[in-house]
Design a protein around this motif. Structure first.
Motif, PDB file in Angstrom:
ATOM      1  N   ASP A  13      -0.941 -10.867 -10.576  1.00 33.09           N
ATOM      2  CA  ASP A  13      -1.520  -9.983 -11.568  1.00 33.09           C
ATOM      3  C   ASP A  13      -1.114  -8.545 -11.279  1.00 33.09           C
ATOM      4  N   CYS A  14      -1.492  -7.654 -12.155  1.00 34.62           N
ATOM      5  CA  CYS A  14      -1.041  -6.263 -12.044  1.00 34.62           C
ATOM      6  C   CYS A  14      -1.515  -5.591 -10.760  1.00 34.62           C
ATOM      7  N   GLY A  15      -2.698  -5.932 -10.279  1.00 36.33           N
ATOM      8  CA  GLY A  15      -3.188  -5.351  -9.028  1.00 36.33           C
ATOM      9  C   GLY A  15      -2.345  -5.768  -7.841  1.00 36.33           C
ATOM     10  N   ASP A  16      -2.085  -7.056  -7.727  1.00 35.19           N
ATOM     11  CA  ASP A  16      -1.288  -7.563  -6.612  1.00 35.19           C
ATOM     12  C   ASP A  16       0.138  -7.010  -6.622  1.00 35.19           C
ATOM     13  N   VAL A  17       0.755  -7.017  -7.782  1.00 34.37           N
ATOM     14  CA  VAL A  17       2.141  -6.563  -7.873  1.00 34.37           C
ATOM     15  C   VAL A  17       2.231  -5.050  -7.628  1.00 34.37           C
ATOM     16  N   SER A  18       1.250  -4.302  -8.091  1.00 29.55           N
ATOM     17  CA  SER A  18       1.246  -2.855  -7.842  1.00 29.55           C
ATOM     18  C   SER A  18       1.094  -2.553  -6.356  1.00 29.55           C
ATOM     19  N   ILE A  19       0.221  -3.275  -5.691  1.00 27.08           N
ATOM     20  CA  ILE A  19       0.050  -3.094  -4.245  1.00 27.08           C
ATOM     21  C   ILE A  19       1.342  -3.438  -3.514  1.00 27.08           C
ATOM     22  N   LEU A  20       1.981  -4.535  -3.911  1.00 21.18           N
ATOM     23  CA  LEU A  20       3.243  -4.935  -3.296  1.00 21.18           C
ATOM     24  C   LEU A  20       4.318  -3.864  -3.502  1.00 21.18           C
ATOM     25  N   LEU A  21       4.448  -3.363  -4.720  1.00 15.74           N
ATOM     26  CA  LEU A  21       5.458  -2.347  -5.002  1.00 15.74           C
ATOM     27  C   LEU A  21       5.188  -1.065  -4.214  1.00 15.74           C
ATOM     28  N   CYS A  22       3.942  -0.646  -4.142  1.00 15.91           N
ATOM     29  CA  CYS A  22       3.588   0.549  -3.368  1.00 15.91           C
ATOM     30  C   CYS A  22       3.932   0.338  -1.891  1.00 15.91           C
ATOM     31  N   THR A  23       3.623  -0.832  -1.371  1.00 16.07           N
ATOM     32  CA  THR A  23       3.932  -1.162   0.024  1.00 16.07           C
ATOM     33  C   THR A  23       5.440  -1.127   0.273  1.00 16.07           C
ATOM     34  N   MET A  24       6.209  -1.691  -0.641  1.00 16.41           N
ATOM     35  CA  MET A  24       7.661  -1.694  -0.483  1.00 16.41           C
ATOM     36  C   MET A  24       8.224  -0.274  -0.540  1.00 16.41           C
ATOM     37  N   MET A  25       7.675   0.557  -1.408  1.00 17.73           N
ATOM     38  CA  MET A  25       8.136   1.941  -1.481  1.00 17.73           C
ATOM     39  C   MET A  25       7.814   2.688  -0.185  1.00 17.73           C
ATOM     40  N   ARG A  26       6.657   2.409   0.383  1.00 15.72           N
ATOM     41  CA  ARG A  26       6.287   3.030   1.663  1.00 15.72           C
ATOM     42  C   ARG A  26       7.199   2.536   2.782  1.00 15.72           C
ATOM     43  N   MET A  27       7.559   1.251   2.752  1.00 18.22           N
ATOM     44  CA  MET A  27       8.411   0.678   3.799  1.00 18.22           C
ATOM     45  C   MET A  27       9.807   1.293   3.816  1.00 18.22           C
ATOM     46  N   VAL A  28      10.294   1.731   2.657  1.00 18.64           N
ATOM     47  CA  VAL A  28      11.625   2.337   2.618  1.00 18.64           C
ATOM     48  C   VAL A  28      11.580   3.850   2.792  1.00 18.64           C
ATOM     49  N   GLY A  29      10.403   4.377   3.130  1.00 18.92           N
ATOM     50  CA  GLY A  29      10.320   5.777   3.502  1.00 18.92           C
ATOM     51  C   GLY A  29       9.684   6.737   2.522  1.00 18.92           C
ATOM     52  N   VAL A  30       9.184   6.245   1.403  1.00 21.20           N
ATOM     53  CA  VAL A  30       8.490   7.153   0.480  1.00 21.20           C
ATOM     54  C   VAL A  30       7.188   7.587   1.144  1.00 21.20           C
ATOM     55  N   PRO A  31       6.945   8.893   1.274  1.00 21.13           N
ATOM     56  CA  PRO A  31       5.738   9.343   1.956  1.00 21.13           C
ATOM     57  C   PRO A  31       4.466   9.005   1.167  1.00 21.13           C
ATOM     58  N   PRO A  32       3.341   8.846   1.869  1.00 20.52           N
ATOM     59  CA  PRO A  32       2.099   8.481   1.184  1.00 20.52           C
ATOM     60  C   PRO A  32       1.659   9.518   0.149  1.00 20.52           C
ATOM     61  N   SER A  33       2.068  10.751   0.319  1.00 24.69           N
ATOM     62  CA  SER A  33       1.712  11.784  -0.650  1.00 24.69           C
ATOM     63  C   SER A  33       2.465  11.624  -1.976  1.00 24.69           C
ATOM     64  N   ASP A  34       3.470  10.732  -2.003  1.00 32.44           N
ATOM     65  CA  ASP A  34       4.324  10.604  -3.185  1.00 32.44           C
ATOM     66  C   ASP A  34       4.259   9.250  -3.885  1.00 32.44           C
ATOM     67  N   VAL A  35       3.361   8.352  -3.482  1.00 28.11           N
ATOM     68  CA  VAL A  35       3.246   7.052  -4.150  1.00 28.11           C
ATOM     69  C   VAL A  35       1.823   6.532  -4.020  1.00 28.11           C
ATOM     70  N   ARG A  36       1.338   5.898  -5.093  1.00 25.43           N
ATOM     71  CA  ARG A  36      -0.027   5.362  -5.070  1.00 25.43           C
ATOM     72  C   ARG A  36      -0.210   4.285  -6.122  1.00 25.43           C
ATOM     73  N   VAL A  37      -1.173   3.416  -5.863  1.00 25.23           N
ATOM     74  CA  VAL A  37      -1.634   2.432  -6.837  1.00 25.23           C
ATOM     75  C   VAL A  37      -2.802   3.074  -7.572  1.00 25.23           C
ATOM     76  N   VAL A  38      -2.802   2.994  -8.884  1.00 25.25           N
ATOM     77  CA  VAL A  38      -3.880   3.571  -9.681  1.00 25.25           C
ATOM     78  C   VAL A  38      -4.630   2.443 -10.374  1.00 25.25           C
ATOM     79  N   LEU A  39      -5.950   2.507 -10.332  1.00 23.91           N
ATOM     80  CA  LEU A  39      -6.815   1.541 -11.008  1.00 23.91           C
ATOM     81  C   LEU A  39      -7.561   2.255 -12.113  1.00 23.91           C
ATOM     82  N   GLY A  40      -7.620   1.626 -13.270  1.00 25.60           N
ATOM     83  CA  GLY A  40      -8.331   2.260 -14.367  1.00 25.60           C
ATOM     84  C   GLY A  40      -8.575   1.326 -15.521  1.00 25.60           C
TER      85      GLY A  40
END
Length: 107
Positions: free
Chosen positions: A1-28
């Motif tokens: 679902d969208c929550g799981d895939v968003s968390i996965l994508l955010c995690t992958m972006m963090r793993m390749v070096g995107v800083p935490p200040s520049d990527v997030r999962v948003v719920l709304g």
């Protein structure tokens, strides 16, 4: 679902070096196809601009956050990544039912 895939994508972006200040999962809460439901998506910063990305849409490209918000007019509940968590204080949850909080629609 969208929550799981968003968390996965955010995690992958963090793993390749995107800083935490520049990527997030948003719920709304979003309105789509005449309905209302909970949703999760990614927001990331590129240069000085924030973008939104529908992580469950294989044909969607990222768009400016302001355009995304103009289209879906989301009511933000919270955003997070592996280092930060932020809840909106003016949640305006008076029109949110318990069932809509736990029902995610992937637009």
């Amino acid at each position: 679902d969208c929550g799981d895939v968003s968390i996965l994508l955010c995690t992958m972006m963090r793993m390749v070096g995107v800083p935490p200040s520049d990527v997030r999962v948003v719920l709304g809460l979003v309105r789509s196809d005449g309905g209302v439901g909970g949703h999760a998506w990614i927001e990331f910063k590129l240069g000085d601009e924030w973008y939104a990305l529908e992580s469950t849409c294989p044909t969607c490209n990222y768009i400016r956050k302001s355009v995304y918000y103009d289209i879906l007019n989301p009511q933000i509940w919270a955003w997070f990544n592996d280092e930060e968590y932020h809840e909106e204080e003016s949640g305006g949850t008076e029109d949110v039912t318990e069932s809509s909080i736990f029902t995610f629609v992937c637009v």
